[in-house]
Structure formats: structure tokens, C-alpha cells
Write a protein that holds these residues in place. Sequence first.
Motif, PDB file in Angstrom:
ATOM      1  N   GLY A   1       3.325  -4.768   3.254  1.00 62.07           N
ATOM      2  CA  GLY A   1       4.331  -3.332   3.793  1.00 62.07           C
ATOM      3  C   GLY A   1       3.107  -2.033   3.270  1.00 62.07           C
ATOM      4  O   GLY A   1       2.472  -2.124   2.433  1.00 62.07           O
ATOM      5  N   THR A   2       3.995  -1.314   3.545  1.00 58.69           N
ATOM      6  CA  THR A   2       3.079   0.193   3.029  1.00 58.69           C
ATOM      7  C   THR A   2       4.170   1.412   2.989  1.00 58.69           C
ATOM      8  O   THR A   2       5.732   0.821   3.680  1.00 58.69           O
ATOM      9  CB  THR A   2       2.481   0.964   4.126  1.00 58.69           C
ATOM     10  N   VAL A   3       4.659   1.710   1.728  1.00 61.92           N
ATOM     11  CA  VAL A   3       5.110   1.778   1.323  1.00 61.92           C
ATOM     12  C   VAL A   3       4.796   3.946   0.647  1.00 61.92           C
ATOM     13  O   VAL A   3       4.792   3.871   0.340  1.00 61.92           O
ATOM     14  CB  VAL A   3       6.563   1.855   0.378  1.00 61.92           C
ATOM     15  N   HIS A   4       5.618   5.036   1.492  1.00 55.98           N
ATOM     16  CA  HIS A   4       4.499   6.692   1.404  1.00 55.98           C
ATOM     17  C   HIS A   4       6.065   6.773  -0.490  1.00 55.98           C
ATOM     18  O   HIS A   4       7.429   6.203  -0.425  1.00 55.98           O
ATOM     19  CB  HIS A   4       4.932   7.217   1.907  1.00 55.98           C
ATOM     20  N   HIS A   5       5.105   7.216  -0.888  1.00 58.17           N
ATOM     21  CA  HIS A   5       6.609   7.436  -2.286  1.00 58.17           C
ATOM     22  C   HIS A   5       7.252   9.082  -1.914  1.00 58.17           C
ATOM     23  O   HIS A   5       7.468   9.334  -0.565  1.00 58.17           O
ATOM     24  CB  HIS A   5       5.156   8.551  -3.092  1.00 58.17           C
ATOM     25  N   GLY A   6       8.188   8.626  -2.728  1.00 58.29           N
ATOM     26  CA  GLY A   6       9.897   9.372  -2.771  1.00 58.29           C
ATOM     27  C   GLY A   6      10.404  10.004  -4.130  1.00 58.29           C
ATOM     28  O   GLY A   6       9.459   9.604  -5.316  1.00 58.29           O
TER      29      GLY A   6
ATOM     30  N   SER B   1       0.346  -1.219   0.460  1.00 61.04           N
ATOM     31  CA  SER B   1       0.417   0.353  -0.243  1.00 61.04           C
ATOM     32  C   SER B   1       0.274   1.581   0.073  1.00 61.04           C
ATOM     33  O   SER B   1       2.315   1.348   0.264  1.00 61.04           O
ATOM     34  CB  SER B   1      -1.040  -0.228   1.022  1.00 61.04           C
ATOM     35  N   ILE B   2       0.354   2.664  -0.689  1.00 54.78           N
ATOM     36  CA  ILE B   2       1.098   3.864  -0.511  1.00 54.78           C
ATOM     37  C   ILE B   2       0.488   4.318   0.864  1.00 54.78           C
ATOM     38  O   ILE B   2       1.291   5.746   0.068  1.00 54.78           O
ATOM     39  CB  ILE B   2       1.123   4.023  -1.457  1.00 54.78           C
ATOM     40  N   SER B   3      -0.492   4.204   1.550  1.00 59.53           N
ATOM     41  CA  SER B   3      -1.047   4.832   2.612  1.00 59.53           C
ATOM     42  C   SER B   3      -1.317   3.318   3.691  1.00 59.53           C
ATOM     43  O   SER B   3      -2.057   2.751   2.917  1.00 59.53           O
ATOM     44  CB  SER B   3      -1.784   6.204   2.471  1.00 59.53           C
ATOM     45  N   GLU B   4      -1.095   3.880   4.712  1.00 58.93           N
ATOM     46  CA  GLU B   4      -2.068   2.332   5.863  1.00 58.93           C
ATOM     47  C   GLU B   4      -3.388   3.174   5.415  1.00 58.93           C
ATOM     48  O   GLU B   4      -4.195   1.980   5.551  1.00 58.93           O
ATOM     49  CB  GLU B   4      -1.687   3.449   7.245  1.00 58.93           C
TER      50      GLU B   4
ATOM     51  N   ALA C   1      15.362   8.068  -2.237  1.00 60.60           N
ATOM     52  CA  ALA C   1      16.246   6.121  -1.509  1.00 60.60           C
ATOM     53  C   ALA C   1      16.077   5.845  -0.742  1.00 60.60           C
ATOM     54  O   ALA C   1      15.946   5.031  -0.434  1.00 60.60           O
ATOM     55  CB  ALA C   1      17.480   7.287  -1.180  1.00 60.60           C
ATOM     56  N   ARG C   2      15.086   6.869  -0.099  1.00 61.80           N
ATOM     57  CA  ARG C   2      14.024   6.172   1.512  1.00 61.80           C
ATOM     58  C   ARG C   2      12.983   4.923   0.900  1.00 61.80           C
ATOM     59  O   ARG C   2      12.871   4.183   1.698  1.00 61.80           O
ATOM     60  CB  ARG C   2      13.901   7.121   2.389  1.00 61.80           C
ATOM     61  N   MET C   3      12.151   5.559  -0.347  1.00 56.91           N
ATOM     62  CA  MET C   3      11.783   4.753  -0.924  1.00 56.91           C
ATOM     63  C   MET C   3      12.103   3.420  -1.740  1.00 56.91           C
ATOM     64  O   MET C   3      11.616   2.136  -1.600  1.00 56.91           O
ATOM     65  CB  MET C   3      10.580   5.761  -1.910  1.00 56.91           C
ATOM     66  N   ALA C   4      12.951   3.452  -1.842  1.00 60.76           N
ATOM     67  CA  ALA C   4      14.050   2.809  -3.028  1.00 60.76           C
ATOM     68  C   ALA C   4      14.647   1.636  -1.503  1.00 60.76           C
ATOM     69  O   ALA C   4      13.975   0.688  -1.507  1.00 60.76           O
ATOM     70  CB  ALA C   4      15.080   3.021  -3.537  1.00 60.76           C
ATOM     71  N   SER C   5      14.891   1.768  -0.780  1.00 58.51           N
ATOM     72  CA  SER C   5      15.095   1.511   0.509  1.00 58.51           C
ATOM     73  C   SER C   5      14.195   0.620   0.968  1.00 58.51           C
ATOM     74  O   SER C   5      14.607  -0.504   1.581  1.00 58.51           O
ATOM     75  CB  SER C   5      16.313   2.244   1.222  1.00 58.51           C
ATOM     76  N   ASP C   6      13.555   1.542   1.537  1.00 56.02           N
ATOM     77  CA  ASP C   6      11.884   0.509   2.246  1.00 56.02           C
ATOM     78  C   ASP C   6      11.516  -0.960   0.727  1.00 56.02           C
ATOM     79  O   ASP C   6      11.143  -1.850   1.552  1.00 56.02           O
ATOM     80  CB  ASP C   6      10.740   1.818   1.779  1.00 56.02           C
TER      81      ASP C   6
END
Length: 359
Positions: free
Chosen positions: A153-158, A137-140, A326-331
Motif C-alpha cells: 500500500g501507500t500511506v501518506h505521512h500524518g 510507499s509514502i507516495s505513489e 490518526a488517518r496515517m495510523a488507520s491506514d
Amino acid sequence: MRIAQIAPLMESVPPKAYGGTERIVSYLTEELVRAGHDVTLFASADSRTRADLQPMCDVGLRLAPGPKDPIAYHMLMLEEVRNRADEFDIIHAHVDLLHYPLLREHSARCLTTMHGRLDLPLLARMHEIFDDFRLVSISEHQRGPIPDANWAGTVHHGLPLDLLRYAPRDDGYLAFLGRISPEKRPDRAIEIAVRAGAPLKIAAKVDPADVDYWEQKIRPLVEGAPQVEFVGEIDDRQKAAFLGGARALLFPIDWPEPFGLVMIEALACGTPVIAYDHGSVPEVIEDGVTGFLVNSIEEAVRRVDEVGALDRARIRRTFERRFSAARMASDYVAIYQGMRAQAKTPRIIAVNGHQNAVL
């Protein structure tokens, strides 16, 4: 890792102008390549990437001349992915549900990012049937209609940190950026600006499905308000100046927004956001820090007068900390690694009273 990224074919990657999903696929793909992963991008031939581009049509289908069948193009792309599935450790799909039947035999290595709303008819049933596909998901908030789906998992966009430059000072106008559509509520944006006595610039595309809404509802409002300027659709080169020059971005939505990429584009410029408190908005905007959450026209008008007190440098720092590519890719890499580890773990089954490991 060997990673396949499957993009929608309606726009190039990244898109020429409007196109949220394709933009995120681009940012993610380039960060994964930068991190040393072997990435193959299935997309239109006019895409730009440092990954191995596998062209599935000449240009993004929205801009392609003549009649076309988007489903046929996507089915051919997914058949190509199916035929090559063993080349990849992870197959990361961004095409909603289309790949489920074709790639089911490879579901253990498939990850699906859900980019749209999930409260539509039959989606819950689809995810009961295809519950072997892991979802992101891109948000909870986006998960609400199908909370028991196979969420990984949830990964917010970056965004890349150098994509949109920081603007320490604004030019005094309010901004609306996105699509002219009923759920985006450009009519609210116009009313907020008129009642606040502030100029408003609207940079938006009008999809064929929304032409009647534009002609009957929004265009008369624009033409009847001298302080409102309709800019039309803009590209990335124009976006930094447009958002950076704004006193605030108006995001007066009237739907369960899954994420709202334009919000973090504004934050990247140091521009605060005045947004209706729907969907993902409270996960993205820190009330009183990066903007204001509102629930009425009156409240939004009051916040227009107060938004100048927010610290634009702090807004940019918050963006860098929370919403970098970078944070998005790491997630995502953490999820990929978890999938690989789970795939290598043997399943234990009982046969004739004896436990046996099955890979």
C-alpha cells in the motif's frame, strides 16, 4: 495487535531537532497505543513514548559522543528483534534494507516502510531477491523505480492535530526549513526571495557531508543578501512559530522527493507552500488551494505575490482532513489486518493428485 516498531538509531524517537523518519515513527507509535494496540518500540534510550520502549543505545547516534559504528548498533537491534519475533503479530521496520537478511524467516509478519528515494543502484535487484517482504510507499511517485516490488500500500505521512498550532496571520517573511543540501536547493530559495524583494528565514541543519556545500555555495549567498536570515537548526517548540509566521514555505527541491514532511508541517499552521513540481509534491500540495506548484524561479517569484490570496483556514482544514496522524495510523492498521488475514489463509498445494491445505 502486538506490534513491533523498529526505528533508526541515528536520532531519538521523536528526534530532538531534525529527523523525519524518527518523527513519523513516533507519531505512528503513539497513535497505535492510543488505539489500544500493544506496541513495542525498538529505539534509542532517550526516546519518549507510551509504548514499551526497548532501548538499543543510550542516545541517538548522531548526538552520541566519540566514535561509533551505526551498522553494528543496528545489527544488534535486529538480532534482538529476531530473537523476540514470535512475540509480535506485526514487525514494522523503518530501517531501509538492513533487516532483510536477519528477519527473512519472519518475513510474513514484516512490513517495511520505504522512507527514502528508490532510484539508487542495486535497490531494484535487492527487492527482486527479497521479494517476500511487503513494502509501503509514502507516495505513489516514490514507487516509480521499482513498480513491481511487493507493495502492500501507500500511506501518506500524518501529524498529530495538536502538534502545530494554526496561525491565521503571517509576519510577512518566506521560510525555508530542512537541510542545507544540494537536492533541497536553498540557493533557489534565496534567489526567489531576493528577486521577489521578500525577507527569507532559513532554519536548517548542516550535516557533515554538506559542510563544503554550505561554506562554498550557500553561506556566501546568505551573507550577500541582507534580507536573508540563517536561523540554524530548530526544534519542535520553535517550529510552530517559525512556520506559522511565514507568508509561505519555499520548497524548491531538485530531486525525486519521496514525501516532504515539512510541507504538511507548514499546512498544519495554515501556511501555504510554493514548491517545485517534483516527486511527491503534487500528491501533497493542491495547486491553488494549499499552495502553488512551480517549475522555474520566475514562476515562483510570481507566486510569492499571489500567495496572500490563499485561505489559511482552508489550508488548515485540508491538513486536518488529509494528513492527520490518526488517518496515517488507520491506514497502517488496515494493512496490518490484511497481512494477518493473509497469514491465516491456508495455501493449497497438490500432492499425488490430491489438494492439501498447508498453513
